[in-house]
Motif scaffolding. Structure first.
Motif, mmCIF file in Angstrom:
data_model
loop_
_atom_site.group_PDB
_atom_site.id
_atom_site.type_symbol
_atom_site.label_atom_id
_atom_site.label_comp_id
_atom_site.label_asym_id
_atom_site.label_seq_id
_atom_site.Cartn_x
_atom_site.Cartn_y
_atom_site.Cartn_z
ATOM 1 N N LEU A 147 0.852 -1.187 0.000
ATOM 2 C CA LEU A 147 0.000 0.000 0.000
ATOM 3 C C LEU A 147 0.884 1.233 0.000
ATOM 4 O O LEU A 147 1.519 1.545 1.001
ATOM 5 C CB LEU A 147 -0.889 0.028 1.240
ATOM 6 N N ASN A 148 0.959 1.893 -1.118
ATOM 7 C CA ASN A 148 1.754 3.121 -1.104
ATOM 8 C C ASN A 148 0.879 4.290 -0.666
ATOM 9 O O ASN A 148 -0.329 4.170 -0.485
ATOM 10 C CB ASN A 148 2.412 3.377 -2.460
ATOM 11 N N ARG A 149 1.523 5.421 -0.473
ATOM 12 C CA ARG A 149 0.816 6.564 0.095
ATOM 13 C C ARG A 149 -0.351 7.033 -0.781
ATOM 14 O O ARG A 149 -1.410 7.362 -0.282
ATOM 15 C CB ARG A 149 1.803 7.707 0.323
ATOM 16 N N ALA A 150 -0.128 7.029 -2.086
ATOM 17 C CA ALA A 150 -1.196 7.478 -2.991
ATOM 18 C C ALA A 150 -2.416 6.582 -2.862
ATOM 19 O O ALA A 150 -3.551 7.049 -2.845
ATOM 20 C CB ALA A 150 -0.688 7.484 -4.426
ATOM 21 N N HIS A 151 -2.154 5.289 -2.736
ATOM 22 C CA HIS A 151 -3.250 4.335 -2.604
ATOM 23 C C HIS A 151 -4.012 4.568 -1.300
ATOM 24 O O HIS A 151 -5.237 4.569 -1.263
ATOM 25 C CB HIS A 151 -2.688 2.923 -2.679
ATOM 26 N N ILE A 152 -3.252 4.781 -0.238
ATOM 27 C CA ILE A 152 -3.882 5.014 1.066
ATOM 28 C C ILE A 152 -4.765 6.262 1.031
ATOM 29 O O ILE A 152 -5.891 6.263 1.527
ATOM 30 C CB ILE A 152 -2.809 5.149 2.171
ATOM 31 N N ARG A 153 -4.261 7.312 0.396
ATOM 32 C CA ARG A 153 -5.032 8.550 0.333
ATOM 33 C C ARG A 153 -6.286 8.373 -0.528
ATOM 34 O O ARG A 153 -7.335 8.952 -0.256
ATOM 35 C CB ARG A 153 -4.167 9.692 -0.200
ATOM 36 N N ASP A 154 -6.151 7.527 -1.547
ATOM 37 C CA ASP A 154 -7.304 7.261 -2.390
ATOM 38 C C ASP A 154 -8.391 6.532 -1.602
ATOM 39 O O ASP A 154 -9.572 6.863 -1.682
ATOM 40 C CB ASP A 154 -6.850 6.422 -3.591
ATOM 41 N N LEU A 155 -7.962 5.557 -0.812
ATOM 42 C CA LEU A 155 -8.908 4.831 0.043
ATOM 43 C C LEU A 155 -9.547 5.790 1.039
ATOM 44 O O LEU A 155 -10.746 5.723 1.308
ATOM 45 C CB LEU A 155 -8.192 3.711 0.809
ATOM 46 N N THR A 200 -4.584 11.395 7.094
ATOM 47 C CA THR A 200 -4.060 11.091 5.759
ATOM 48 C C THR A 200 -3.804 12.359 4.958
ATOM 49 O O THR A 200 -3.361 12.286 3.818
ATOM 50 C CB THR A 200 -5.051 10.206 4.983
#
Ligand SMILES: [Zn+2]
Length: 104
Positions: A3-11, A48
């Motif tokens: 889980l990279n940061r961009a993915h986490i922020r998207d979630l 986030t």
């Protein structure tokens, strides 16, 4: 899967939108529950560093963080005095926000 940061922020963005949708459904029967959803959304947003969209942000009291819903937890009035604006009063704490109406 990493889980990279961009993915986490998207979630986080999706979760925030869903929490606001839940708040919107809950407010009529249980405003306290709606406030709880908003609280969670705000916490996710801060952790986030995901911004809350303007329309959603306006549905949260700046003072007490209550979920504002016209006619139930907030009073919305259009005012013509001074520059035309909409005033939104939080019925939980009484805080008033004013939004200028842009004329076009
Ligand atoms: Zn308030």
């Amino acid at each position: 899967m990493r889980l990279n940061r961009a993915h986490i922020r998207d979630l986080a963005r999706q979760r925030i939108e869903r929490l606001f949708a839940f708040a919107n459904q809950a407010v009529k029967s249980d405003p306290g529950l709606a406030n709880r959803y908003v609280e969670l959304a705000l916490r996710i947003s801060m952790r986030t560093r995901v911004r809350i969209p303007r329309e959603l942000k306006r549905s949260v009291c700046r003072e007490c963080k209550a979920y504002l819903y016209p006619g139930i937890t907030s009073r919305v009035r259009v005012r013509a005095k001074r520059s035309p604006h909409v005033s939104v009063t939080c019925l939980n704490c009484g805080a008033v926000r004013r939004y200028l109406l842009d004329r076009d």
